[in-house]
Design a protein around this motif. Structure first.
Motif, PDB file in Angstrom:
ATOM      1  N   LYS A 111       0.859  -1.169  -0.255  1.00 35.43           N
ATOM      2  CA  LYS A 111       0.066  -0.033   0.123  1.00 35.43           C
ATOM      3  C   LYS A 111       1.101   1.243   0.075  1.00 35.43           C
ATOM      4  CE  LYS A 111      -3.836  -2.524   0.437  1.00 35.43           C
ATOM      5  NZ  LYS A 111      -4.565  -2.684   1.504  1.00 35.43           N
ATOM      6  N   PRO A 112       0.546   2.334  -0.059  1.00 40.31           N
ATOM      7  CA  PRO A 112       1.081   3.833  -0.020  1.00 40.31           C
ATOM      8  C   PRO A 112       2.136   3.913   1.123  1.00 40.31           C
ATOM      9  CG  PRO A 112      -1.193   4.167  -0.703  1.00 40.31           C
ATOM     10  CD  PRO A 112      -1.080   2.647  -0.245  1.00 40.31           C
ATOM     11  N   ALA A 113       3.387   4.290   0.608  1.00 42.75           N
ATOM     12  CA  ALA A 113       4.302   4.551   1.792  1.00 42.75           C
ATOM     13  C   ALA A 113       4.261   6.060   1.826  1.00 42.75           C
ATOM     14  CB  ALA A 113       5.628   3.778   1.392  1.00 42.75           C
ATOM     15  N   ILE A 114       4.203   6.829   2.795  1.00 47.58           N
ATOM     16  CA  ILE A 114       3.872   8.192   3.041  1.00 47.58           C
ATOM     17  C   ILE A 114       4.671   8.759   4.078  1.00 47.58           C
ATOM     18  CG2 ILE A 114       2.107  10.177   3.023  1.00 47.58           C
ATOM     19  CD1 ILE A 114       0.163   8.040   2.105  1.00 47.58           C
ATOM     20  N   GLY A 115       5.467   9.847   4.007  1.00 48.15           N
ATOM     21  CA  GLY A 115       6.117  10.335   5.156  1.00 48.15           C
ATOM     22  C   GLY A 115       7.229   9.386   5.818  1.00 48.15           C
ATOM     23  N   GLY A 116       6.568   8.990   6.843  1.00 48.04           N
ATOM     24  CA  GLY A 116       7.278   7.935   7.845  1.00 48.04           C
ATOM     25  C   GLY A 116       7.652   6.851   6.988  1.00 48.04           C
ATOM     26  N   MET A 137       6.322  12.312   0.309  1.00 42.66           N
ATOM     27  CA  MET A 137       6.954  13.005   1.611  1.00 42.66           C
ATOM     28  C   MET A 137       6.058  14.384   1.615  1.00 42.66           C
ATOM     29  SD  MET A 137       9.357  11.427   3.033  1.00 42.66           S
ATOM     30  CE  MET A 137      10.182  12.427   4.163  1.00 42.66           C
ATOM     31  N   PRO A 138       4.994  14.368   1.936  1.00 38.53           N
ATOM     32  CA  PRO A 138       4.071  15.394   1.817  1.00 38.53           C
ATOM     33  C   PRO A 138       4.299  16.535   2.989  1.00 38.53           C
ATOM     34  CG  PRO A 138       2.942  13.816   2.859  1.00 38.53           C
ATOM     35  CD  PRO A 138       4.219  12.897   2.357  1.00 38.53           C
ATOM     36  N   GLU A 139       5.433  16.310   3.883  1.00 35.86           N
ATOM     37  CA  GLU A 139       5.575  17.395   4.842  1.00 35.86           C
ATOM     38  C   GLU A 139       5.600  18.782   4.588  1.00 35.86           C
ATOM     39  OE1 GLU A 139       7.173  13.529   6.161  1.00 35.86           O
ATOM     40  OE2 GLU A 139       7.024  14.794   4.365  1.00 35.86           O
ATOM     41  N   VAL A 140       5.972  19.068   3.510  1.00 37.33           N
ATOM     42  CA  VAL A 140       6.169  20.631   2.859  1.00 37.33           C
ATOM     43  C   VAL A 140       4.132  20.983   2.885  1.00 37.33           C
ATOM     44  CG1 VAL A 140       5.748  19.996   0.522  1.00 37.33           C
ATOM     45  CG2 VAL A 140       6.885  22.151   1.202  1.00 37.33           C
ATOM     46  N   ASP A 141       3.319  20.102   2.653  1.00 37.03           N
ATOM     47  CA  ASP A 141       2.209  20.494   2.625  1.00 37.03           C
ATOM     48  C   ASP A 141       1.507  20.494   3.923  1.00 37.03           C
ATOM     49  OD1 ASP A 141       1.887  20.806  -0.191  1.00 37.03           O
ATOM     50  OD2 ASP A 141       1.789  18.369  -0.377  1.00 37.03           O
ATOM     51  N   ARG A 171       2.755  12.704  -5.184  1.00 41.83           N
ATOM     52  CA  ARG A 171       3.070  11.512  -5.152  1.00 41.83           C
ATOM     53  C   ARG A 171       3.844  10.819  -6.224  1.00 41.83           C
ATOM     54  NH1 ARG A 171      -3.279   9.411  -4.072  1.00 41.83           N
ATOM     55  NH2 ARG A 171      -3.482  10.590  -1.932  1.00 41.83           N
ATOM     56  N   PHE A 172       4.623  10.071  -5.931  1.00 45.66           N
ATOM     57  CA  PHE A 172       5.532   9.235  -6.905  1.00 45.66           C
ATOM     58  C   PHE A 172       5.030   7.809  -7.269  1.00 45.66           C
ATOM     59  CE2 PHE A 172       8.138  12.786  -6.279  1.00 45.66           C
ATOM     60  CZ  PHE A 172       9.000  12.888  -6.958  1.00 45.66           C
ATOM     61  N   THR A 173       4.728   7.474  -8.203  1.00 45.55           N
ATOM     62  CA  THR A 173       4.134   5.997  -8.618  1.00 45.55           C
ATOM     63  C   THR A 173       5.351   5.147  -8.181  1.00 45.55           C
ATOM     64  OG1 THR A 173       5.003   5.975 -10.728  1.00 45.55           O
ATOM     65  CG2 THR A 173       3.016   6.900 -10.436  1.00 45.55           C
ATOM     66  N   ALA A 174       5.008   3.771  -8.083  1.00 48.55           N
ATOM     67  CA  ALA A 174       5.838   2.696  -7.737  1.00 48.55           C
ATOM     68  C   ALA A 174       6.887   2.444  -8.962  1.00 48.55           C
ATOM     69  CB  ALA A 174       5.225   1.533  -7.526  1.00 48.55           C
ATOM     70  N   GLN A 175       6.322   2.785 -10.075  1.00 49.04           N
ATOM     71  CA  GLN A 175       7.186   2.755 -11.393  1.00 49.04           C
ATOM     72  C   GLN A 175       8.452   3.689 -11.419  1.00 49.04           C
ATOM     73  OE1 GLN A 175       3.598   2.786 -11.302  1.00 49.04           O
ATOM     74  NE2 GLN A 175       3.542   0.673 -11.800  1.00 49.04           N
ATOM     75  N   GLU A 176       7.813   5.034 -11.076  1.00 55.96           N
ATOM     76  CA  GLU A 176       9.031   5.966 -10.800  1.00 55.96           C
ATOM     77  C   GLU A 176       9.930   5.510  -9.942  1.00 55.96           C
ATOM     78  OE1 GLU A 176       7.178  10.482 -11.538  1.00 55.96           O
ATOM     79  OE2 GLU A 176       5.836   9.302 -10.208  1.00 55.96           O
TER      80      GLU A 176
END
Length: 263
Positions: A111-116, A137-141, A171-176
């Protein structure tokens, strides 16, 4: 009779064939509160002392909305500058203990891996990810820095790639991420956990003392730089010569048989 495993709040633990399958389970998004870090700290201490654990898989519950969804922002609303500093120091201590865990870690990211989540993915030794996952890494938002990408210093990723992540928060895709070299194996979601366990089980068949020395050596080179890290790695290699696994591994190869390791 198999000894009963201890329970850890927010984490489920299963051990089989030398592999500890650690499943984070804090619905809905596995947000990392102070209590979750405290539970993880205890789990790490247990793994370090468990002789039957030789590698670790970090997974999430099947119904989770995120692999790890980052910090619990409800806690952040209550922070002052002082308590924020205290939280940061404690969290950094736990994540460093995860990074320096003597057993190799395989991240099974379904599943998504966000921030931590990005931190724990980057601190894992091997990453297996679903082709439907995304990373951010959405901390800037959120008006935060998230370490400013400092956690990625241990990664072989272009500086410009890291800066785009932390400065845009997108968001960066798994492919990226796979193209950038972050992911070892990119698979359909239903195949991720099995692949992660397969890799962890293979590692578990190796000499435990050699595996621990290799992981520590790689981390030391990462932390100290090439010259100091290489010297420390050589010292660990020399120490292995005195252990039983050293002679057993070489003898087994020469005698064309499977080795029987003790450590």
């Amino acid at each position: 009779m198999t000894a009963q495993l201890p329970s850890f709040e927010f984490f489920r633990l299963k051990v089989n064939n030398g592999v500890a399958i650690v499943t984070i389970d804090r619905p809905p998004v596995n947000a990392m509160s102070r209590q979750v870090y405290e539970s993880l700290d205890k789990l790490i201490a247990y793994i370090e002392g468990a002789k039957d654990i030789r590698s670790v898989v970090l997974a999430c519950a099947e119904d989770a909305r995120a692999w790890i969804g980052g910090a619990d922002l409800h806690e952040f609303l209550k922070l002052t500058a002082e308590t924020r500093r205290d939280r940061h120091e404690y969290v950094e201590g736990v994540t460093d203990r995860f990074y320096n865990l003597s057993r190799p870690t395989v991240a099974a990211i379904t599943k998504p891996a966000i921030g931590g989540g990005m931190v724990f993915a980057s601190f894992s030794d091997i990453v297996v990810a679903a082709d439907t996952a995304f990373f951010a890494m959405p901390e800037v938002d959120r008006g935060l820095t998230g370490g400013g990408g400092a956690y990625f210093n241990r990664l072989n990723l272009p500086v410009s790639f890291i800066r785009e992540m932390v400065l845009t928060g997108r968001r960066f895709t798994a492919q990226e991420m796979d193209k950038a070299g972050f992911i070892n194996h990119l698979l359909p979601q239903e195949q991720v956990l099995a692949k992660a366990i397969e890799i962890a089980e293979l590692i578990a068949t190796k000499s435990g003392s050699a595996v621990r020395a290799i992981k520590q050596s790689v981390n030391l080179i990462d932390q100290l730089g090439w010259d100091e890290g290489r010297a420390a790695a050589h010292a660990k290699s020399v120490a292995l010569v005195e252990g039983p696994d050293y002679k057993e591994g070489i003898s087994a190869f020469l005698e064309r048989r499977k080795p029987s390791y003790n450590q």
